[in-house]
Design a protein around this motif. Structure first.
Motif, PDB file in Angstrom:
ATOM      1  N   VAL A 126       0.818  -1.215   0.000  1.00 26.96           N
ATOM      2  CA  VAL A 126       0.000   0.000   0.000  1.00 26.96           C
ATOM      3  C   VAL A 126       0.857   1.272   0.000  1.00 26.96           C
ATOM      4  O   VAL A 126       0.620   2.178  -0.816  1.00 26.96           O
ATOM      5  CB  VAL A 126      -0.987  -0.015   1.185  1.00 26.96           C
ATOM      6  CG1 VAL A 126      -1.740   1.313   1.273  1.00 26.96           C
ATOM      7  CG2 VAL A 126      -1.986  -1.157   1.026  1.00 26.96           C
ATOM      8  N   PRO A 127       1.856   1.408   0.875  1.00 28.37           N
ATOM      9  CA  PRO A 127       2.677   2.634   0.821  1.00 28.37           C
ATOM     10  C   PRO A 127       3.403   2.826  -0.505  1.00 28.37           C
ATOM     11  O   PRO A 127       3.518   3.959  -0.994  1.00 28.37           O
ATOM     12  CB  PRO A 127       3.680   2.435   1.967  1.00 28.37           C
ATOM     13  CG  PRO A 127       3.026   1.490   2.900  1.00 28.37           C
ATOM     14  CD  PRO A 127       2.227   0.555   2.024  1.00 28.37           C
ATOM     15  N   LEU A 128       3.875   1.728  -1.107  1.00 25.42           N
ATOM     16  CA  LEU A 128       4.561   1.869  -2.393  1.00 25.42           C
ATOM     17  C   LEU A 128       3.585   2.276  -3.486  1.00 25.42           C
ATOM     18  O   LEU A 128       3.899   3.136  -4.318  1.00 25.42           O
ATOM     19  CB  LEU A 128       5.280   0.569  -2.758  1.00 25.42           C
ATOM     20  CG  LEU A 128       6.043   0.584  -4.093  1.00 25.42           C
ATOM     21  CD1 LEU A 128       7.006   1.765  -4.188  1.00 25.42           C
ATOM     22  CD2 LEU A 128       6.773  -0.742  -4.312  1.00 25.42           C
ATOM     23  N   LEU A 129       2.387   1.679  -3.497  1.00 25.18           N
ATOM     24  CA  LEU A 129       1.387   2.068  -4.489  1.00 25.18           C
ATOM     25  C   LEU A 129       1.019   3.539  -4.329  1.00 25.18           C
ATOM     26  O   LEU A 129       0.850   4.258  -5.323  1.00 25.18           O
ATOM     27  CB  LEU A 129       0.143   1.188  -4.359  1.00 25.18           C
ATOM     28  CG  LEU A 129      -0.936   1.381  -5.423  1.00 25.18           C
ATOM     29  CD1 LEU A 129      -0.411   1.021  -6.811  1.00 25.18           C
ATOM     30  CD2 LEU A 129      -2.175   0.546  -5.095  1.00 25.18           C
ATOM     31  N   GLU A 179      -3.977   5.493   7.581  1.00 19.04           N
ATOM     32  CA  GLU A 179      -2.854   6.275   7.065  1.00 19.04           C
ATOM     33  C   GLU A 179      -2.987   6.598   5.578  1.00 19.04           C
ATOM     34  O   GLU A 179      -2.562   7.674   5.141  1.00 19.04           O
ATOM     35  CB  GLU A 179      -1.548   5.518   7.320  1.00 19.04           C
ATOM     36  CG  GLU A 179      -1.184   5.416   8.797  1.00 19.04           C
ATOM     37  CD  GLU A 179       0.098   4.640   9.035  1.00 19.04           C
ATOM     38  OE1 GLU A 179       0.698   4.173   8.042  1.00 19.04           O
ATOM     39  OE2 GLU A 179       0.494   4.488  10.200  1.00 19.04           O
ATOM     40  N   TYR A 180      -3.569   5.666   4.805  1.00 21.73           N
ATOM     41  CA  TYR A 180      -3.548   5.828   3.351  1.00 21.73           C
ATOM     42  C   TYR A 180      -4.927   5.825   2.692  1.00 21.73           C
ATOM     43  O   TYR A 180      -5.035   6.171   1.515  1.00 21.73           O
ATOM     44  CB  TYR A 180      -2.718   4.700   2.715  1.00 21.73           C
ATOM     45  CG  TYR A 180      -1.266   4.741   3.089  1.00 21.73           C
ATOM     46  CD1 TYR A 180      -0.377   5.594   2.433  1.00 21.73           C
ATOM     47  CD2 TYR A 180      -0.765   3.949   4.123  1.00 21.73           C
ATOM     48  CE1 TYR A 180       0.963   5.646   2.781  1.00 21.73           C
ATOM     49  CE2 TYR A 180       0.581   3.990   4.477  1.00 21.73           C
ATOM     50  CZ  TYR A 180       1.435   4.841   3.808  1.00 21.73           C
ATOM     51  OH  TYR A 180       2.760   4.884   4.164  1.00 21.73           O
ATOM     52  N   GLY A 181      -5.958   5.437   3.417  1.00 16.50           N
ATOM     53  CA  GLY A 181      -7.255   5.249   2.785  1.00 16.50           C
ATOM     54  C   GLY A 181      -8.082   6.507   2.684  1.00 16.50           C
ATOM     55  O   GLY A 181      -8.000   7.399   3.522  1.00 16.50           O
ATOM     56  N   GLN A 182      -8.891   6.552   1.654  1.00 11.84           N
ATOM     57  CA  GLN A 182      -9.988   7.498   1.569  1.00 11.84           C
ATOM     58  C   GLN A 182     -11.304   6.796   1.938  1.00 11.84           C
ATOM     59  O   GLN A 182     -12.335   7.424   2.086  1.00 11.84           O
ATOM     60  CB  GLN A 182     -10.086   8.096   0.155  1.00 11.84           C
ATOM     61  CG  GLN A 182      -9.011   9.122  -0.148  1.00 11.84           C
ATOM     62  CD  GLN A 182      -7.611   8.525  -0.156  1.00 11.84           C
ATOM     63  OE1 GLN A 182      -7.331   7.578  -0.892  1.00 11.84           O
ATOM     64  NE2 GLN A 182      -6.725   9.062   0.677  1.00 11.84           N
ATOM     65  N   GLY A 183     -11.208   5.468   2.062  1.00  9.83           N
ATOM     66  CA  GLY A 183     -12.333   4.670   2.500  1.00  9.83           C
ATOM     67  C   GLY A 183     -11.844   3.385   3.146  1.00  9.83           C
ATOM     68  O   GLY A 183     -10.664   3.022   3.038  1.00  9.83           O
ATOM     69  N   TRP A 184     -12.734   2.712   3.843  1.00  5.84           N
ATOM     70  CA  TRP A 184     -12.482   1.416   4.483  1.00  5.84           C
ATOM     71  C   TRP A 184     -13.664   0.526   4.177  1.00  5.84           C
ATOM     72  O   TRP A 184     -14.817   0.980   4.199  1.00  5.84           O
ATOM     73  CB  TRP A 184     -12.325   1.619   5.983  1.00  5.84           C
ATOM     74  CG  TRP A 184     -12.376   0.352   6.809  1.00  5.84           C
ATOM     75  CD1 TRP A 184     -11.368  -0.550   7.005  1.00  5.84           C
ATOM     76  CD2 TRP A 184     -13.497  -0.137   7.555  1.00  5.84           C
ATOM     77  NE1 TRP A 184     -11.794  -1.577   7.823  1.00  5.84           N
ATOM     78  CE2 TRP A 184     -13.105  -1.343   8.183  1.00  5.84           C
ATOM     79  CE3 TRP A 184     -14.810   0.323   7.750  1.00  5.84           C
ATOM     80  CZ2 TRP A 184     -13.967  -2.090   8.980  1.00  5.84           C
ATOM     81  CZ3 TRP A 184     -15.668  -0.412   8.545  1.00  5.84           C
ATOM     82  CH2 TRP A 184     -15.235  -1.604   9.153  1.00  5.84           C
ATOM     83  N   ARG A 221      -5.702  11.142  12.409  1.00  6.64           N
ATOM     84  CA  ARG A 221      -6.610  11.292  11.268  1.00  6.64           C
ATOM     85  C   ARG A 221      -8.046  11.414  11.765  1.00  6.64           C
ATOM     86  O   ARG A 221      -8.469  10.687  12.675  1.00  6.64           O
ATOM     87  CB  ARG A 221      -6.473  10.055  10.368  1.00  6.64           C
ATOM     88  CG  ARG A 221      -7.323  10.079   9.089  1.00  6.64           C
ATOM     89  CD  ARG A 221      -6.555  10.662   7.958  1.00  6.64           C
ATOM     90  NE  ARG A 221      -7.364  10.713   6.754  1.00  6.64           N
ATOM     91  CZ  ARG A 221      -7.452   9.717   5.853  1.00  6.64           C
ATOM     92  NH1 ARG A 221      -6.766   8.600   6.035  1.00  6.64           N
ATOM     93  NH2 ARG A 221      -8.188   9.839   4.775  1.00  6.64           N
ATOM     94  N   ASP A 222      -8.808  12.286  11.187  1.00  5.42           N
ATOM     95  CA  ASP A 222     -10.232  12.397  11.492  1.00  5.42           C
ATOM     96  C   ASP A 222     -10.955  11.218  10.837  1.00  5.42           C
ATOM     97  O   ASP A 222     -10.936  11.085   9.609  1.00  5.42           O
ATOM     98  CB  ASP A 222     -10.774  13.720  10.941  1.00  5.42           C
ATOM     99  CG  ASP A 222     -12.252  13.928  11.253  1.00  5.42           C
ATOM    100  OD1 ASP A 222     -12.899  12.990  11.760  1.00  5.42           O
ATOM    101  OD2 ASP A 222     -12.759  15.029  10.967  1.00  5.42           O
ATOM    102  N   PRO A 223     -11.603  10.329  11.605  1.00  4.48           N
ATOM    103  CA  PRO A 223     -12.263   9.171  10.994  1.00  4.48           C
ATOM    104  C   PRO A 223     -13.387   9.546  10.040  1.00  4.48           C
ATOM    105  O   PRO A 223     -13.752   8.752   9.164  1.00  4.48           O
ATOM    106  CB  PRO A 223     -12.792   8.381  12.200  1.00  4.48           C
ATOM    107  CG  PRO A 223     -12.802   9.333  13.338  1.00  4.48           C
ATOM    108  CD  PRO A 223     -11.701  10.305  13.077  1.00  4.48           C
ATOM    109  N   ASP A 224     -13.930  10.752  10.183  1.00  9.70           N
ATOM    110  CA  ASP A 224     -14.980  11.189   9.261  1.00  9.70           C
ATOM    111  C   ASP A 224     -14.445  11.414   7.849  1.00  9.70           C
ATOM    112  O   ASP A 224     -15.222  11.539   6.897  1.00  9.70           O
ATOM    113  CB  ASP A 224     -15.641  12.465   9.771  1.00  9.70           C
ATOM    114  CG  ASP A 224     -16.487  12.228  11.014  1.00  9.70           C
ATOM    115  OD1 ASP A 224     -16.880  11.061  11.251  1.00  9.70           O
ATOM    116  OD2 ASP A 224     -16.743  13.201  11.758  1.00  9.70           O
ATOM    117  N   GLU A 225     -13.111  11.489   7.709  1.00  6.10           N
ATOM    118  CA  GLU A 225     -12.514  11.642   6.371  1.00  6.10           C
ATOM    119  C   GLU A 225     -12.563  10.344   5.570  1.00  6.10           C
ATOM    120  O   GLU A 225     -12.363  10.370   4.351  1.00  6.10           O
ATOM    121  CB  GLU A 225     -11.060  12.093   6.501  1.00  6.10           C
ATOM    122  CG  GLU A 225     -10.883  13.477   7.089  1.00  6.10           C
ATOM    123  CD  GLU A 225      -9.424  13.857   7.274  1.00  6.10           C
ATOM    124  OE1 GLU A 225      -9.178  14.978   7.737  1.00  6.10           O
ATOM    125  OE2 GLU A 225      -8.541  13.044   6.941  1.00  6.10           O
TER     126      GLU A 225
END
Length: 291
Positions: A126-129, A179-184, A221-225
């Motif tokens: 994930v960090p490399l991508l 750290e890297y997601g815009q979604g989960w 990180r704000d979890p609402d993000e």
């Protein structure tokens, strides 16, 4: 979720119909083969399917749900995603997870990875991508994945890069999402899959969201993000039994903090069988009833 089962002459109509019905996003699975009964039947590649769907549609977002390291490398995946983002005009989301055993895990002729090794690899993947999709040129030496002057010019249409929806139930996966997601994304708690009842499912999802929020707090990180996404059909609940069932289901999960619900395009004779009339009403009337 549109399974990649269709020759394109038929599949094109499915993706176009998904857009006509007003769905926000249409995803497909990124596997080389999948579980019974699909394993010995037609199954097409995710990236070419999404490229064709991008050319056949204008509004609907498109994505993988999920891509994983079983047969992907970050360097080649980044180039494919960059191209998809360009063809679609910035409508791509990449769902990404650590993968599992079975299905296509051993198709490249290597031993299947242990859960620890999958997590270790995912922690590099994930960090490399992320770097590959945000930089013109990337050089990185890792234990599992490396890149040597990998070029990704002109970069993504979406800035700073294509959004990631990260599948992760354990602490390491949730940390990557934070750290890297815009979604989960979740399908429910895998530890409870064999015994959970429909009544117990919402509490299990809420417990996962609590853990995700704790991971976000640790990451600053704000979890609402992060969009919280529920991929259905892997718990005993039946949201597509009727329009009322869906509205009740979606309303309960919205109250728990779920932002997006993924339902499967009906496939007769499988676990994804559903009445097509109900399915279309869910798309056209369901969200309106939820307000």
């Amino acid at each position: 979720m549109i399974l990649p089962l269709y020759r394109w002459a038929e599949g094109k109509e499915v993706w176009e119909r998904a857009e006509e019905l007003g769905f926000h996003t249409a995803y497909t699975y990124d596997h080389l083969s999948w579980r019974i009964p699909f394993r010995d039947g037609p199954w097409f590649g995710a990236v070419p399917t999404l490229t064709a769907a991008a050319a056949a549609t204008k509004r609907i977002r498109l994505g993988t749900m999920v891509t994983n390291p079983n047969f992907r490398h970050p360097v080649t995946l980044a180039k494919d995603l960059l191209t998809l983002d360009d063809v679609s005009g910035g409508r791509i989301t990449v769902g990404i997870g650590a993968g599992g055993n079975g299905f296509d895990a051993g198709v490249l002729g290597r031993p299947e990875w242990s859960p620890r090794e999958r997590a270790d690899r995912f922690g590099e993947f994930v960090p490399l991508l992320d770097r590959l999709l945000t930089q013109d040129a990337t050089t990185s030496e890792g234990r599992f994945y490396s890149a040597h002057e990998a070029r990704n010019i002109p970069g993504c249409v979406q800035r700073p890069r294509i959004p990631f929806t990260v599948a992760g139930n354990g602490p390491r996966g949730m940390r990557l999402a934070a750290e890297y997601g815009q979604g989960w994304v979740t399908t429910g708690d895998p530890k409870l899959a064999a015994t959970i009842t429909p009544r117990e499912c919402p509490a299990a999802i809420r417990a996962q969201i609590d853990k995700l929020e704790a991971a976000c707090e640790k990451a600053g990180r704000d979890p609402d993000e992060l969009d919280k996404v529920l991929l259905t059909a892997f718990t005993p609940e039946e949201p597509l039994a009727s329009l009322d069932s869906f509205v009740d289901f979606a309303g309960r999960y919205a109250e728990l903090g779920i932002d997006e619900i993924i339902v499967h395009w009906p496939v007769p004779g499988t676990m994804f069988e559903a009445d097509m009339g109900v399915f279309e009403r869910v798309a056209t009337e369901g969200l309106k009833q939820l307000g």
